[in-house]
Structures are given as structure tokens and as C-alpha cells.
Design an enzyme around this catalytic site. Structure first.
Site, short mmCIF file in Angstrom:
data_model
loop_
_atom_site.label_atom_id
_atom_site.label_comp_id
_atom_site.label_asym_id
_atom_site.label_seq_id
_atom_site.Cartn_x
_atom_site.Cartn_y
_atom_site.Cartn_z
CG ASP A 90 2.66 -10.11 23.41
OD1 ASP A 90 3.60 -10.04 22.61
OD2 ASP A 90 2.77 -10.65 24.52
N GLY B 279 18.09 -11.98 32.49
CA GLY B 279 18.08 -13.19 31.69
C GLY B 279 18.81 -13.02 30.38
CG HIS C 214 5.77 -12.73 25.76
ND1 HIS C 214 5.14 -11.74 25.04
CD2 HIS C 214 7.06 -12.33 25.88
CE1 HIS C 214 6.01 -10.79 24.75
NE2 HIS C 214 7.18 -11.12 25.24
CG ASN D 287 10.37 -13.89 26.01
OD1 ASN D 287 9.28 -13.97 26.57
ND2 ASN D 287 10.60 -13.05 25.01
CG ASP E 262 22.45 -6.33 36.47
OD1 ASP E 262 22.85 -7.47 36.11
OD2 ASP E 262 21.82 -5.56 35.73
CD GLN F 268 19.21 -3.83 24.73
OE1 GLN F 268 18.13 -4.25 24.33
NE2 GLN F 268 20.35 -4.12 24.13
CB ILE F 269 13.76 -4.02 29.63
CG1 ILE F 269 13.58 -4.61 28.23
CG2 ILE F 269 12.40 -3.78 30.27
CD1 ILE F 269 13.04 -6.03 28.21
#
Length: 376
Positions: free
Chosen positions: A203, A133, A231, A175, A87, A60-61
């Protein structure tokens, strides 16, 4: 008769002198014009392309960030880019589709490499944005999530170390971003520690936006918030040094927002929990945009520098500043200049901020310990 002849000769001499001077002036003008054209030819000369790796390009990002980079948002409207889209094999169809979409968009700055081969993807890249990830949406508990993600960063570290450009700048987005970045650093020891960072700009941007909404000013009029730490929900958004510009006058945020309760509760919680709220949302695909935009901001400022009098938040390798342990990647206020970042020094830290900074450092140490146990 003789006088007339002398005047005629005199006039001819003056004419020849003027003609000679005019000729000299024309020569100088021509020479000056050639110099100007020569300088302009260098100014107009196309820049060398920058090679940018996107690991996890079809997520998505990834899908949100690649058109931003292709359009010049990250590196500027005149900087050619060769995007290395990477990928896993199971995503090959999605990767080919993304490649087709980018080619069909006819971005003038863009060339493409789309591959499932780590070595090909990492070859000579100047910037590596690590988005690959697993997330909590995949139904994993904390340790399983940690185990899968740190393994990805351990594996890619050696490939980057061997094949990326010597000055490659690395941004870890996935993350646990701080810990993933540290694992990558540990398994790629020849990459300079200052070249490995993680994303806390999201953030930072959320904090700026919340303050701007509260004060009812454009977000560009708010600056110098700080994200300390990790984060995750233990991070601490610090507004003690932040300012708002109102009617051409800079004022401390605390002067502009009289609602101290909001600053100490809702504001902090919203910054800490916004990412988790995105992940829980059934519409998380639409929330990738803010993360992609923050990643572009992070790289742009790192490469081109932060404006005078302004700092941003980046997860960087701690040098012990503000009493934070040296062996972790921690979010600090930084300034960037000529492709390098430096931690802003000399800021006053109040008791509450000190406590929250230490909690974040302790949280990170525990997270790192868990990550390393997953690699044993």
C-alpha cells in the site's frame, strides 16, 4: 693519505646506514602489505548463509518472490541464501517443479530445501515469509475466509516458535494480514513481539507511485507517505508529512499537487482498493509481482535499515503510540536500524487523520474478535 682513508670510511658508514634504513623501510612495507592482505581476506570472506522460509511457495506471490530472493534483491548481491520452500501435500508436484526451475537457473547465491514438512521447513530459519492462505477468489465469505486462514497461522506458530532461529524475523503477507500476524504472535509467545510483522509496504509503494505519476517525477523522489491501520479498505494513506524532490529541493506533497479533491478522493480510494482490484482481476497472477516486490522491500529495510530522513510503513505490534490500542498489529510509520524497527514519534496528526486512524483501529478490533471466535 690519512684524510682520503677517513673519507672512504665515512662514505662506507653512510652507505651502511642508508642500507640499514632502506632495509627497515622494506620491512615496514612488507609488514603493512601483510596487514592489508589480512584485512582484505576478511572483507572477501563469504558471508554465512541466511535461511529464508517461504510458506506457500507455489502460490502466485511465492512464484514471484523466490527468484527475487535468489537473485539477491531482498538481502543483497553478496548474501548467500538457503531457501526453505514449504507447501501442502497437494502441491508436491508444483513444489518439485519450482525446485527444478530454481536449480536450473543456477543462481550463485542459492541453496534449496523444498518440503511439505513444517518442522523441516522451519528449522533454524532467520526469516519467515508467510504467504500461505485462502483468498476471496476461493468463493469464501468473510467468516469462512477468516476461519481457514487463522487456523493456518495458529498451526504454524508453535512450529516456528520451537524450530526457527531465536532472532527469526516474521513477515505475514496473507490477508487478513494484521490479524493473521496477531494470531501467530498469540500462539508463539516466546517469539519477541517486535519480530512479528505484516505487510503494508505494498500500500505504501502504491501511494508513492500514484504521487510520482501525478507530479511526473521518478518514484524515488517521493518519500514519507504513511499507511495507518489495517491492510484493507479501512486503512488510511496519509500524505501530510510526505515530500517530493523537484530540482534538488524537497517540497511537501500538498505544495506539489494543487488538486486537493484528487488527494482526498481518488488517491485515497486507489490506495485502499488496489489490492481488492487485483484480487477481482482475471489476471491476478500478473499482479503478484508488486506484492512480492513489496515483501522484498519490507525485509530488506528491516534487515539493513532505512535511509536517513526516510521512513516506511510496516504492520507492527502497537506500543500505544498515537493513541492506538496496544493489543493489535497496526500499520505505523517506522524507521529501521541494525535489524530493528522503531515507530516514528512526534508527528502532527490533524483531525481527519485522527478520525481515520481510529476507524482503522476499531475495524481491526472487530476483525480480531471475529478471528478469535473462529478459534473457539
Amino acid at each position: 693519505m690519512e684524510l682520503i682513508i677517513d673519507l672512504s670510511v665515512f662514505r662506507k658508514i653512510k652507505y651502511l646506514e642508508l642500507l640499514h634504513k632502506g632495509h627497515i623501510v622494506l620491512v615496514y612495507i612488507a609488514l603493512f602489505w601483510r596487514i592489508i592482505r589480512y584485512i582484505c581476506s576478511f572483507l572477501k570472506k563469504e558471508k554465512e548463509p541466511m535461511k529464508v522460509l517461504i510458506k506457500g511457495a507455489t502460490g502466485q506471490i511465492g512464484y514471484a518472490i523466490v527468484p527475487m530472493i535468489a537473485r539477491g534483491i531482498m538481502l543483497g548481491p553478496d548474501q548467500p541464501v538457503i531457501l526453505h520452500l514449504l507447501d501442502i501435500e497437494q502441491k508436491i508436484d508444483d513444489l518439485n517443479l519450482l525446485r527444478m526451475e530454481l536449480l536450473g537457473s543456477a543462481f550463485p547465491l542459492l541453496k534449496l530445501v523444498a518440503t511439505i514438512d513444517n518442522v523441516e521447513a522451519c528449522k533454524d530459519v532467520n526469516i519467515a515469509i508467510m504467504i500461505a492462505g485462502y483468498s476471496r477468489k476461493d468463493g469464501l465469505d468473510t467468516k469462512d475466509l477468516m476461519s481457514k486462514n487463522v487456523s493456518i497461522y495458529k498451526d504454524v506458530a508453535s512450529v516456528l516458535e520451537q524450530h526457527a532461529a531465536a532472532d527469526c524475523k516474521v513477515l505475514v503477507v496473507t490477508n487478513p494480514a494484521n490479524t493473521n500476524a496477531l494470531i501467530l504472535k498469540d500462539f508463539a509467545p516466546s517469539i519477541p513481539e517486535k519480530n512479528i510483522t505484516c505487510l503494508t509496504r505494498l500500500d505504501h509503494n502504491i501511494a508513492l507511485s500514484l504521487i510520482a505519476q501525478k507530479v511526473k517525477v521518478p518514484v524515488s523522489d517521493v518519500k514519507n507517505v504513511i499507511i495507518w491501520g489495517n491492510h484493507d479498505a479501512k486503512q488510511y494513506p496519509d500524505i501530510n508529512h510526505a515530500t517530493v524532490t523537484i530540482k534538488n529541493e524537497e517540497k511537501p506533497v500538498k505544495e506539489c499537487i494543487s488538486d486537493d479533491h484528487w488527494l482526498k478522493t481518488e488517491f485515497i480510494t486507489n490506495v485502499q482498493q488496489r489490492g481488492a482490484a487485483f484480487n477481482r482481476s482475471q489476471k491476478a497472477k500478473k499482479c503478484a509481482l508488486s506484492c512480492a516486490s513489496a515483501a522484498c522491500d519490507h525485509i530488506h529495510d528491516w534487515v539493513y535499515g532505512t535511509p536517513k530522513g526516510k521512513w516506511v510503513s510496516m504492520g507492527v505490534y502497537s506500543d500505544g503510540s498515537y493513541g492506538i490500542p496496544k493489543d493489535i498489529i497496526y500499520s505505523f510509520p517506522v524507521k529501521c536500524e541494525k535489524g530493528k524497527w522503531s515507530i516514528v514519534q512526534g508527528l502532527t496528526i490533524d483531525a481527519l487523520t485522527r478520525e481515520k486512524m481510529d476507524v482503522a483501529a476499531k475495524d481491526l478490533k472487530e476483525e480480531i474478535s471475529m478471528a478469535k471466535s473462529c478459534l473457539d
